[in-house]
Design an enzyme around this catalytic site. Sequence first.
Site, PDB file in Angstrom:
ATOM      1  N   GLU A 178     131.607  67.412  82.990  1.00  0.00           N
ATOM      2  CA  GLU A 178     132.893  66.735  83.210  1.00  0.00           C
ATOM      3  C   GLU A 178     134.087  67.454  82.582  1.00  0.00           C
ATOM      4  OE1 GLU A 178     132.157  63.763  84.891  1.00  0.00           O
ATOM      5  OE2 GLU A 178     130.020  63.895  84.457  1.00  0.00           O
ATOM      6  N   ARG A 234     126.383  73.921  71.874  1.00  0.00           N
ATOM      7  CA  ARG A 234     125.624  75.091  72.293  1.00  0.00           C
ATOM      8  C   ARG A 234     125.554  75.149  73.814  1.00  0.00           C
ATOM      9  NH1 ARG A 234     119.332  76.392  70.592  1.00  0.00           N
ATOM     10  NH2 ARG A 234     119.342  78.624  71.125  1.00  0.00           N
ATOM     11  N   LEU A 249     123.669  76.185  76.936  1.00  0.00           N
ATOM     12  CA  LEU A 249     122.290  76.524  77.261  1.00  0.00           C
ATOM     13  C   LEU A 249     122.194  77.725  78.195  1.00  0.00           C
ATOM     14  CD1 LEU A 249     120.747  72.987  77.825  1.00  0.00           C
ATOM     15  CD2 LEU A 249     120.249  74.541  75.946  1.00  0.00           C
TER      16      LEU A 249
END
Length: 734
Positions: A700, A623, A625
């Site tokens: 990353e 998900r 945010l």
Amino acid sequence: MNAYVGTPTSRVDGRAKVTGAAKYAGEFPADKLLHGFVVEAIIPCGRIARLDASEALKVEGVLNVLTHANRPPLADKDEAWKDEVAPEEGSPFRPLYDDKIKFKGQPIALVVAEDWETAKFAATLVRVEYEQHGFATDLEGERSNAAEKNEPHKPRGDAAAALAGADVRHEADYVIPTEHHNPMELYATTAVWDSNGKLTIYDKTQGVQNVHKFLCSVFDKKPDDIRVVSPYVGGAFGSGLRPQYQVVLATLGALALKRSVRVVLTRQQMYGLGYRPMTIERVGLGARSDGALDAVTHEAIAVTSRYEDFARNDTGWAEQLYKSPNSRFSHKLVQLDVSTPCDMRAPGAASGVCALECAMDELAVALKLDPIELRLKCYSDRDQSENLPYTSKQLRECYARGADAFGWSRRDPAPRSMRDGKDLIGWGMATGVWEALQMPVAVRIVLTSNGHAEVSCAASDIGTGTYTIVAQVAADALGLPIENISVRLADSSLPQAPVEGGSWMAASSAHAVLAAAEEVRKELLRLAGKMPGSPLASAELADTVLTDGSIASASNNSRAVSIADAMRHGGVERIEKEKLNQFGEDKKHARNTHSAVFAEVKVDEELNVIRVTRVVSAVAAGRILNTKTGRSQIMGGVVWGIGMALHEETVMDHRFGRIMNANIAEYHIPVNADVHDIDVIFVDEPDAHINALGIKGLGEIGIVGVPAAIANAVYHATGKRIRRFPITLDKLLD
């Protein structure tokens, strides 16, 4: 009220940053502030035979020159110098500890003066005589001295025999150079001395509590004697995970002179700090004629210092991506007379996956298969090293959506077959993979009766958006407008948090906010339930929500009590709750993020100048945010990947052990003119296993696979396979 999580919310700290209200480590004021300038060693190995600071001390405004001979006491034992992310093996570097020289650029003295310019000038007057010892700084020249480092990836089958007997075999070395961190903010520490002998340390760091524990240990101080603060960080991405030497020097100066001291490193001095280690990545792939993999081997040989063994997971990523019955992985280290490497965005993966994905492209060419077709044929639904399914893995959808957005179906596979005038056009692709990590984090929420909440945590925000994520999650969990949420971060006196790294902070801090918010809701329900005629008198906690400034029944929002009324009737002005959130150990699933990266390059056929004209990055990371800051994260990773592919390289003169391009004029990084169209696609990836919100983290994954996609595009454009990075025009001339 509308939810904030999952929406393109602007940064809550944005105004402070663009107006200059945000203060960084080298900007905090202090009475009678002194300034330190570092004197560096000019040899890579040996000892200080004589150090004469007498001329420097004659300069008006100079108060002291600290050296190993006159500095305040420092801890002796290695354990006292090991911070929470220090390598397990070795003895951490200790600035101004003794007369030994371990690397060129090592700090050997600190000139402390009334102003920075005076300290800098006086530093040129410090005379040092050295006893130089033999040294080595060349990884390739010392390759035969590589020593095996134990890695967690167990071998499977007989990879050597399978590779030797494969229908199609590819083996090659890919060389990733040393790359140095060049964040916008220089490394700085302001050590503010209090009249009672206590210190407030404003430091550029990714972990204030890590630095706090480190300083207390090194200087034998009680926790209450030192406070570390770092509200804003102008870029770090791994370079600030460990305490850097300037924080020790500033603290030394403050303790020695009993005054506040600031140490700001120059850009050149920062090349004595953190860097991605040079690695030689040897990849072997053996396949059947239909493309199915029989064997994968990956050996990394990497730089480390003489005094610490620094290693990250370069190898083994194929275990998460591609089915193969036989595999073998190895990570070796070569100790050189250099400073210890450090983490740099996607440490291990950025280098190792680059080599793996270039090798997969070469195998696809040998098999006459489309690169996506090969990857789908070898696609693994399990982490083969542990034989575990994933909490979620939408990598196939990443391939499909990325290819469609890029127009991959129009690609002519023949090298040098696509043109735009005098430019050769190349299309390449690669896979990205990273870990989805989670760490224990504590959060404190203070809710006041006027409907305002302060959320506090020691976590850092290195520019990735932690302030905003915390505010979004808190606003939804507390049922308040985001404007009513204040966020305090990066103060060692605040609730527990690890260093910010590894893409774990969003998932970790968000769930700590949820845990603390639940405690607040529990207290509000208790207060609301005691009100006369309360509509929530018999309500269970699980059947309540905080929404629109009230606590209400989840099944019937009309049964509600405002926060203000509940607190007023309860006679409380504030509710304060703190909660440490920990994640249960899941031994039944592997946790990773994935991406598919597509790149277009245009190469001037006469000049061999390479331009990256388009990049599409399709990302599956659970998900998202905040789609606005999340997209920014991926774009930043792509730009950094362009730098890895075409620009970044620390050049060392091995005759002297000296970095030749320790500045951002000659250390090349992408600029605006190098960056063209970047399209970010977030693939929907519901994940009910990893955590309550289904978050995996984005920091990353944005860079992983990008250098390989560009390198593969360069091959497609030119027909020349470059295995030594960065790919510069001179290499295309060979």
